[in-house]
Design a protein around this motif. Sequence first.
Motif, PDB file in Angstrom:
ATOM      1  N   ALA A  17      -3.767  -5.935  -8.626  1.00 44.84           N
ATOM      2  CA  ALA A  17      -4.525  -4.909  -8.330  1.00 44.84           C
ATOM      3  C   ALA A  17      -5.979  -5.350  -8.113  1.00 44.84           C
ATOM      4  N   GLU A  60      -6.265   3.465  -5.804  1.00 44.75           N
ATOM      5  CA  GLU A  60      -6.613   4.935  -5.953  1.00 44.75           C
ATOM      6  C   GLU A  60      -6.729   5.879  -4.565  1.00 44.75           C
ATOM      7  N   ARG A  61      -7.165   4.875  -3.607  1.00 44.73           N
ATOM      8  CA  ARG A  61      -7.473   5.568  -2.270  1.00 44.73           C
ATOM      9  C   ARG A  61      -5.933   6.057  -1.833  1.00 44.73           C
ATOM     10  N   GLU A  62      -4.971   5.346  -2.205  1.00 48.34           N
ATOM     11  CA  GLU A  62      -3.529   6.000  -1.738  1.00 48.34           C
ATOM     12  C   GLU A  62      -2.686   6.394  -3.012  1.00 48.34           C
ATOM     13  N   ALA A  95     -10.057  -8.590   1.650  1.00 49.76           N
ATOM     14  CA  ALA A  95      -9.880  -8.723   0.279  1.00 49.76           C
ATOM     15  C   ALA A  95      -8.140  -9.421   0.004  1.00 49.76           C
ATOM     16  N   ALA A 105      -9.773  -4.446   3.369  1.00 50.53           N
ATOM     17  CA  ALA A 105      -8.635  -4.620   2.672  1.00 50.53           C
ATOM     18  C   ALA A 105      -8.072  -5.843   3.271  1.00 50.53           C
ATOM     19  N   GLN A 149      -9.997  -4.238  -6.882  1.00 51.03           N
ATOM     20  CA  GLN A 149     -11.069  -3.164  -6.747  1.00 51.03           C
ATOM     21  C   GLN A 149     -11.975  -3.997  -6.229  1.00 51.03           C
ATOM     22  N   THR A 150     -12.194  -3.330  -4.716  1.00 48.32           N
ATOM     23  CA  THR A 150     -13.501  -4.185  -4.145  1.00 48.32           C
ATOM     24  C   THR A 150     -13.983  -3.352  -2.873  1.00 48.32           C
ATOM     25  N   ASP A 151     -15.113  -3.632  -2.446  1.00 49.76           N
ATOM     26  CA  ASP A 151     -16.031  -2.766  -1.407  1.00 49.76           C
ATOM     27  C   ASP A 151     -15.757  -3.419  -0.312  1.00 49.76           C
ATOM     28  N   ASP A 168       0.795  -1.293  -0.218  1.00 47.79           N
ATOM     29  CA  ASP A 168      -0.041  -0.196   0.066  1.00 47.79           C
ATOM     30  C   ASP A 168       0.866   1.130   0.012  1.00 47.79           C
ATOM     31  N   VAL A 208      -4.935  -3.170  -2.858  1.00 50.74           N
ATOM     32  CA  VAL A 208      -5.992  -3.082  -2.723  1.00 50.74           C
ATOM     33  C   VAL A 208      -6.605  -1.433  -3.067  1.00 50.74           C
ATOM     34  N   ASN A 209      -7.532  -1.432  -3.878  1.00 50.01           N
ATOM     35  CA  ASN A 209      -8.129  -0.100  -4.066  1.00 50.01           C
ATOM     36  C   ASN A 209      -6.981   0.960  -4.230  1.00 50.01           C
TER      37      ASN A 209
END
Length: 274
Positions: free
Chosen positions: A217, A188-190, A227, A224, A219-221, A158, A185-186
């Motif tokens: 990579a 774009e958030r970091e 995931a 972390a 992408q998940t709701d 991350d 994991v996701n």
Amino acid sequence: MFKTIIVQVDDSASMDGRLQAAAGLARAHDAHLVGSAATGLSWPAYAMLTGSMAVMPIDEFETLRAAKRSELERFAERARQLGVQSVEERLVEDEHRDALLLQSRYADLVVTSLDGGGTSTVRGVPQYLALHSARPVLAVPAAYAGAPLAETVVAAWDGSVPALRAIVGALPLLERARAVHLAIVNPEREGDLHGDEPGADMALYLARHGVRVEVAAVQTDAAAGTALLELVAARSAGLLVAGAFGHSRYREIVLGGVTRVLLERAPVPVLFAH
């Protein structure tokens, strides 16, 4: 390479699992394996608790030491059965976590159990060591039965310092792995930690160390930690590498977090660092 490995020794149900993991690494790296058994407190502390320096407390403390020596003898016998060539028994008169923390300074890796081990001598140890030790910590599920650790590895990335330290600490394993999945994991958030192409720089760093790595990579709701565990299952990984407490410890403990999820639910050994 790992040349000195310390494994926590006790009489819990999770002992054989962590010893199998430690022994497998000792064989693979031709390492010296140290079994560390702690009394839980020192003789002066024991005397203060009993309120006396009389003969009886001394006898009781010697009984405690004798029990720990027996655990170490069983450890050494089992380690040699598992093919470890260089074995050391170490009895420490101290609290379990502090004993391992001090010894970790002079080792490459500390092996204990995930918090599901079910005894007070295990619970809380991996996160304490990950937070305070300069060495990586391998936390092993109680049910571990000797499956290969370094064939397929998921390494969580991350962009944080704890994640970096975990990956660097795991390099002796990553370099031997058939496949390493660099999990993001996701991303774009970091975004400020990943750059224009998330994972590319870390993958290049690992590739220059000879690591067979690919970026995964996700992408998940989902959370972390969840995931990461789903990716471990999907890739049939035998090891997860993760930074411990990437957020504040308060947030991790009170609100939950990746470290907490992995400590409670990981089905495979997890190599932590902070």
